[in-house]
Motif scaffolding. Sequence first.
Motif, mmCIF file in Angstrom:
data_model
loop_
_atom_site.group_PDB
_atom_site.id
_atom_site.type_symbol
_atom_site.label_atom_id
_atom_site.label_comp_id
_atom_site.label_asym_id
_atom_site.label_seq_id
_atom_site.Cartn_x
_atom_site.Cartn_y
_atom_site.Cartn_z
ATOM 1 N N ASP A 25 -4.642 0.661 -0.377
ATOM 2 C CA ASP A 25 -4.141 -0.683 -0.047
ATOM 3 C C ASP A 25 -3.404 -1.293 -1.226
ATOM 4 O OD1 ASP A 25 -4.488 -1.545 2.583
ATOM 5 O OD2 ASP A 25 -6.652 -1.784 2.311
ATOM 6 N N GLY A 26 -2.369 -2.079 -0.919
ATOM 7 C CA GLY A 26 -1.655 -2.839 -1.941
ATOM 8 C C GLY A 26 -2.309 -4.206 -2.137
ATOM 9 N N ILE A 27 -1.712 -5.018 -3.001
ATOM 10 C CA ILE A 27 -2.280 -6.340 -3.322
ATOM 11 C C ILE A 27 -2.289 -7.243 -2.095
ATOM 12 C CG2 ILE A 27 -1.963 -8.430 -4.728
ATOM 13 C CD1 ILE A 27 -0.648 -6.563 -6.856
ATOM 14 N N PHE A 28 -1.151 -7.330 -1.394
ATOM 15 C CA PHE A 28 -1.059 -8.232 -0.242
ATOM 16 C C PHE A 28 -1.980 -7.789 0.886
ATOM 17 C CE2 PHE A 28 0.812 -9.765 3.720
ATOM 18 C CZ PHE A 28 0.980 -11.109 3.443
ATOM 19 N N SER A 29 -1.988 -6.486 1.181
ATOM 20 C CA SER A 29 -2.841 -6.008 2.280
ATOM 21 C C SER A 29 -4.326 -6.181 1.964
ATOM 22 C CB SER A 29 -2.525 -4.540 2.600
ATOM 23 O OG SER A 29 -2.588 -3.741 1.440
ATOM 24 N N THR A 30 -4.688 -6.063 0.667
ATOM 25 C CA THR A 30 -6.078 -6.310 0.260
ATOM 26 C C THR A 30 -6.458 -7.774 0.500
ATOM 27 O OG1 THR A 30 -5.865 -4.613 -1.450
ATOM 28 C CG2 THR A 30 -7.722 -6.134 -1.656
ATOM 29 N N LEU A 31 -5.567 -8.691 0.097
ATOM 30 C CA LEU A 31 -5.806 -10.122 0.334
ATOM 31 C C LEU A 31 -5.898 -10.414 1.826
ATOM 32 C CD1 LEU A 31 -3.347 -11.822 -2.209
ATOM 33 C CD2 LEU A 31 -5.793 -11.464 -2.480
ATOM 34 N N TRP A 32 -5.057 -9.758 2.598
ATOM 35 C CA TRP A 32 -5.019 -9.962 4.049
ATOM 36 C C TRP A 32 -6.349 -9.551 4.693
ATOM 37 C CZ3 TRP A 32 -1.344 -12.711 6.233
ATOM 38 C CH2 TRP A 32 -1.172 -12.689 7.625
ATOM 39 N N ARG A 33 -6.843 -8.377 4.294
ATOM 40 C CA ARG A 33 -8.144 -7.910 4.827
ATOM 41 C C ARG A 33 -9.268 -8.852 4.393
ATOM 42 N NH1 ARG A 33 -7.479 -2.517 6.724
ATOM 43 N NH2 ARG A 33 -5.801 -1.384 5.663
ATOM 44 N N ARG A 34 -9.178 -9.337 3.134
ATOM 45 C CA ARG A 34 -10.231 -10.206 2.605
ATOM 46 C C ARG A 34 -10.326 -11.512 3.388
ATOM 47 N NH1 ARG A 34 -9.767 -11.344 -3.644
ATOM 48 N NH2 ARG A 34 -9.921 -9.061 -3.674
ATOM 49 N N THR A 35 -9.171 -12.103 3.724
ATOM 50 C CA THR A 35 -9.199 -13.363 4.483
ATOM 51 C C THR A 35 -9.811 -13.161 5.869
ATOM 52 O OG1 THR A 35 -6.928 -12.958 5.240
ATOM 53 C CG2 THR A 35 -7.207 -14.390 3.325
ATOM 54 N N LEU A 36 -9.549 -12.006 6.467
ATOM 55 C CA LEU A 36 -10.113 -11.701 7.788
ATOM 56 C C LEU A 36 -11.631 -11.557 7.705
ATOM 57 C CD1 LEU A 36 -8.923 -11.271 10.643
ATOM 58 C CD2 LEU A 36 -9.013 -8.815 10.206
ATOM 59 N N LYS A 37 -12.095 -10.887 6.628
ATOM 60 C CA LYS A 37 -13.529 -10.698 6.431
ATOM 61 C C LYS A 37 -14.231 -12.035 6.181
ATOM 62 C CE LYS A 37 -14.337 -6.793 4.450
ATOM 63 N NZ LYS A 37 -14.436 -5.754 3.410
ATOM 64 N N VAL A 38 -13.595 -12.860 5.348
ATOM 65 C CA VAL A 38 -14.167 -14.180 5.033
ATOM 66 C C VAL A 38 -14.238 -15.046 6.281
ATOM 67 C CG1 VAL A 38 -13.708 -16.352 3.791
ATOM 68 C CG2 VAL A 38 -13.495 -14.181 2.604
ATOM 69 N N GLY A 67 0.823 -1.209 0.000
ATOM 70 C CA GLY A 67 0.000 0.000 0.000
ATOM 71 C C GLY A 67 0.852 1.251 0.000
ATOM 72 N N ILE A 68 0.217 2.370 -0.301
ATOM 73 C CA ILE A 68 0.959 3.643 -0.382
ATOM 74 C C ILE A 68 0.139 4.772 0.251
ATOM 75 C CG2 ILE A 68 0.068 4.196 -2.701
ATOM 76 C CD1 ILE A 68 2.950 5.299 -3.282
ATOM 77 N N LEU A 69 0.834 5.641 0.954
ATOM 78 C CA LEU A 69 0.196 6.793 1.613
ATOM 79 C C LEU A 69 0.501 8.035 0.802
ATOM 80 C CD1 LEU A 69 -1.356 7.478 4.296
ATOM 81 C CD2 LEU A 69 0.862 8.142 5.230
ATOM 82 N N ASP A 70 -0.550 8.716 0.341
ATOM 83 C CA ASP A 70 -0.390 9.952 -0.423
ATOM 84 C C ASP A 70 0.005 11.076 0.534
ATOM 85 O OD1 ASP A 70 -0.880 12.409 -1.834
ATOM 86 O OD2 ASP A 70 -1.980 11.218 -3.312
ATOM 87 N N VAL A 71 1.187 11.630 0.343
ATOM 88 C CA VAL A 71 1.714 12.645 1.267
ATOM 89 C C VAL A 71 0.865 13.911 1.233
ATOM 90 C CG1 VAL A 71 3.763 13.994 1.888
ATOM 91 C CG2 VAL A 71 4.043 11.730 0.885
#
Length: 476
Positions: A249-262, A238-242
């Motif tokens: 969110d980046g690809i890995f963090s999106t997958l990480w959140r998705r597994t938690l939701k599932v 993921g990246i934070l706009d200064v």
Amino acid sequence: MNPGYAGRQELPENLKINFRSVAMMVPDRQIIMRVKLASGGFLDNINLAQKFFVLYKCCEDQLSKQVHYDYGLRNITAVLRTLGSVKRVRTKDPEDTIVMRVLRDMNMSKLIDEDEQLFLSLLEDLFPGIKLDKEKYDDLQKAIKKKVDEEGLINYNDWNLKIIQLYETQRVRHGIMILGPSGAGKTKACQVLMGKLARNFYPKVYDLIYLGALTNLGTHTRDYRMNPKSITASQMFGILDVATNDWTDGIFSTLWRRTLKVYEISTKSGIQESWWIILDGPVDAIWIENLNSVLDDNKLLTLANGDRIPMAPNVKLIFEVHNIDNASPATVSRCGMIFMSSTVLPWRPICQAWINKQIKTIGIYIFEILEKHFDELYKLLITKCLPKMKVYECNYIKQIIDLLDGLLNKDIEYTKVYLERLTIFSLMWSMGALLELNDRTKLEQHFINRGDCDIPKNIIQGDSLFDYLVNDDGQW
């Protein structure tokens, strides 16, 4: 501070002087082992702790130095935790047998071929007179066999052992590294085990999906597969706009959140699913250091925007890598290791799996010719030739199979002579593809010296065997 670590930055001197340095001493591991064993219910904890300590000291001193070997406190803690759980289950087993079995099972998976016998002899010296039986896992083996047959593979013993080791490791670790060269069977081992887990542990989901359109057993123990090396760290995490302070969110963090939701949804509905996030690609200190908080006991993904996302209990983090030369010891110590050498899957089972899909007579003829030449050519290749890059036995046979796939035509009725010529052509161009001209001559000489090979006769001076091909009539 961990000076000299890969992926860590040294503090500049002008910043260091503002801090007071405190040196840490190495703890007495034997006392830690003794206390943990005692708390786990082991009565002979003094003697067992001493044997445990001596074994790991001998391993550090006598086994070869490999990047993925770790005999530190994290590994010791994982073994002690497993010892406690095994002790509670096997209450009637002798204590020294339990310790010996757990030490064998939790360390054998990461050893290279040369170190296995030495480790077993050390174990036998420390626990004399104890003969360990292998865990049977009858239900697991039946499910693996069924899945392997469905996939059209060969249930080769050494490869099957690695699947069992992966199964045992994923029960006690949430972060697992599967090391080995391409073609050693890492991906298929994961897929076969996922299929087995889905069928045994999630029968309701299995029946729903199996009776529907999907017949792949691995669907129910679902996997997200990605190559972290193909994207930047910001694209991954993921990246934070200064300017706007917006977080993407980046690809890995999106997958990480998705597994938690599932996981939250599945616990409410009562349908359980297991998720494996498989990171298939070279390990780089830039991105793997960010996963240290996930791989240790905290199980938290910490992002640049301050989010701390916990790991769902049904998630495993799997790394499929060729080597971990760029990983720091901190990462290595946090993961369970499965080492799959190129000898785990030799050429015969790979070839047999392909032959089983061919017409029977064609398959038998081709296998006979390969049986006659492959071992001798491979020995010649590794002893007397210098290939331009390191390629293993499993890769050479895959090249031969791919060439034969392209050359064989289902509409043609092949004679034995025709098939021999096609197979020799495939052998030459798979084995000789990475060789210089003088080394190719050695390969060519092998076929000429044998005398029983159907190769071109009366080769023109200046030409070589590599200048010939088999035409549509089966002639050179």
